[in-house]
Design a protein around this motif. Structure first.
Motif, PDB file in Angstrom:
ATOM      1  N   UNK A   7       5.423 -14.247  -2.091  1.00 40.80           N
ATOM      2  CA  UNK A   7       5.975 -14.140  -3.436  1.00 40.80           C
ATOM      3  C   UNK A   7       5.328 -15.105  -4.413  1.00 40.80           C
ATOM      4  N   UNK A   8       5.017 -16.294  -3.924  1.00 45.61           N
ATOM      5  CA  UNK A   8       4.477 -17.331  -4.799  1.00 45.61           C
ATOM      6  C   UNK A   8       3.066 -16.965  -5.254  1.00 45.61           C
TER       7      UNK A   8
ATOM      8  N   UNK B  92      -0.272   0.154   7.020  1.00 44.25           N
ATOM      9  CA  UNK B  92       0.993  -0.575   6.999  1.00 44.25           C
ATOM     10  C   UNK B  92       1.528  -0.642   5.580  1.00 44.25           C
ATOM     11  N   UNK B  93       2.852  -0.722   5.474  1.00 40.12           N
ATOM     12  CA  UNK B  93       3.503  -0.913   4.183  1.00 40.12           C
ATOM     13  C   UNK B  93       4.568  -1.996   4.306  1.00 40.12           C
ATOM     14  N   UNK B  94       4.859  -2.635   3.166  1.00 38.16           N
ATOM     15  CA  UNK B  94       5.902  -3.642   3.110  1.00 38.16           C
ATOM     16  C   UNK B  94       6.454  -3.669   1.696  1.00 38.16           C
ATOM     17  N   UNK B  95       7.761  -3.922   1.561  1.00 43.04           N
ATOM     18  CA  UNK B  95       8.314  -4.082   0.231  1.00 43.04           C
ATOM     19  C   UNK B  95       9.056  -5.402   0.134  1.00 43.04           C
ATOM     20  N   UNK B  96       9.653  -5.656  -1.019  1.00 45.36           N
ATOM     21  CA  UNK B  96      10.248  -6.957  -1.290  1.00 45.36           C
ATOM     22  C   UNK B  96      11.526  -7.189  -0.489  1.00 45.36           C
ATOM     23  N   UNK B  97      12.040  -6.171   0.170  1.00 44.26           N
ATOM     24  CA  UNK B  97      13.117  -6.352   1.141  1.00 44.26           C
ATOM     25  C   UNK B  97      12.570  -6.688   2.522  1.00 44.26           C
ATOM     26  N   UNK B  98      11.243  -6.842   2.589  1.00 47.77           N
ATOM     27  CA  UNK B  98      10.559  -7.168   3.845  1.00 47.77           C
ATOM     28  C   UNK B  98      10.673  -6.049   4.871  1.00 47.77           C
TER      29      UNK B  98
ATOM     30  N   UNK C  70      -0.867  -9.379   2.732  1.00 47.78           N
ATOM     31  CA  UNK C  70      -1.880  -9.675   3.732  1.00 47.78           C
ATOM     32  C   UNK C  70      -1.786  -8.688   4.897  1.00 47.78           C
ATOM     33  N   UNK C  71      -2.900  -8.563   5.588  1.00 48.08           N
ATOM     34  CA  UNK C  71      -2.918  -7.772   6.812  1.00 48.08           C
ATOM     35  C   UNK C  71      -3.607  -8.604   7.873  1.00 48.08           C
ATOM     36  N   UNK C  72      -2.827  -9.113   8.802  1.00 49.66           N
ATOM     37  CA  UNK C  72      -3.377  -9.843   9.938  1.00 49.66           C
ATOM     38  C   UNK C  72      -3.729  -8.822  11.012  1.00 49.66           C
TER      39      UNK C  72
ATOM     40  N   UNK D  31       3.699 -10.528 -11.074  1.00 49.10           N
ATOM     41  CA  UNK D  31       4.689 -11.266 -10.295  1.00 49.10           C
ATOM     42  C   UNK D  31       6.119 -10.847 -10.577  1.00 49.10           C
ATOM     43  N   UNK D  32       6.365 -10.153 -11.667  1.00 50.22           N
ATOM     44  CA  UNK D  32       7.739  -9.866 -12.071  1.00 50.22           C
ATOM     45  C   UNK D  32       8.171  -8.448 -11.721  1.00 50.22           C
ATOM     46  N   UNK D  33       7.414  -7.805 -10.885  1.00 49.31           N
ATOM     47  CA  UNK D  33       7.698  -6.410 -10.562  1.00 49.31           C
ATOM     48  C   UNK D  33       7.880  -6.264  -9.058  1.00 49.31           C
TER      49      UNK D  33
END
Length: 126
Positions: A72-73, A48-54, A78-80, A27-29
């Motif tokens: 984040x929680x 697909x890719x995603x990062x913490x900047x969305x 996920x992949x819908x 969770x801290x990375x």
């Protein structure tokens, strides 16, 4: 050692929907989080890719049908998958890599990722 774990695969008729989940990383990375797939006899391909900047990137073959997200929680992504087609049949793998995604990661074969799940099967029938 991070060990991502996928869930949510299954069998569905063409036109149906499935949601894949990936958990099991720290969770801290800040990670670049991704989905790849591999059909029998074919190379692994980015979905697909995603990062913490969305920032999100999609393969052309899934644009408008698939949606990647993260929580984040729950430390999960996920992949819908909507309007599934026969060609979407494959083993789907989640992967994470420390850092931000680059736009070209999704067009690769996973060479930028070093933490992989075991895969979950998605089968789409006509």
């Amino acid at each position: 050692q991070v060990q991502p774990v996928e869930s949510g695969g299954g069998s569905v008729q063409a036109g149906g929907s499935l949601t894949l989940s990936c958990t099991g990383y720290r969770p801290d990375v800040k990670y670049c989080m991704a989905w790849f797939r591999q059909a029998p006899g074919k190379e692994r391909e980015g979905v697909a890719t995603i990062d913490r900047d969305d920032d999100k990137e999609y393969a052309d073959s899934v644009k408008g049908r698939f949606s990647i997200s993260y929580d984040n929680v729950r430390n999960a992504h996920f992949l819908q998958m909507n309007n599934l087609k026969d060609d979407d049949t494959a083993s789907y793998f989640c992967a994470v890599q420390i850092g931000f995604c680059q736009r070209w990661f999704v067009r690769g074969h996973g060479e930028h990722f070093n933490q992989w799940g075991q895969g979950t099967q998605v089968t789409v029938s006509p």
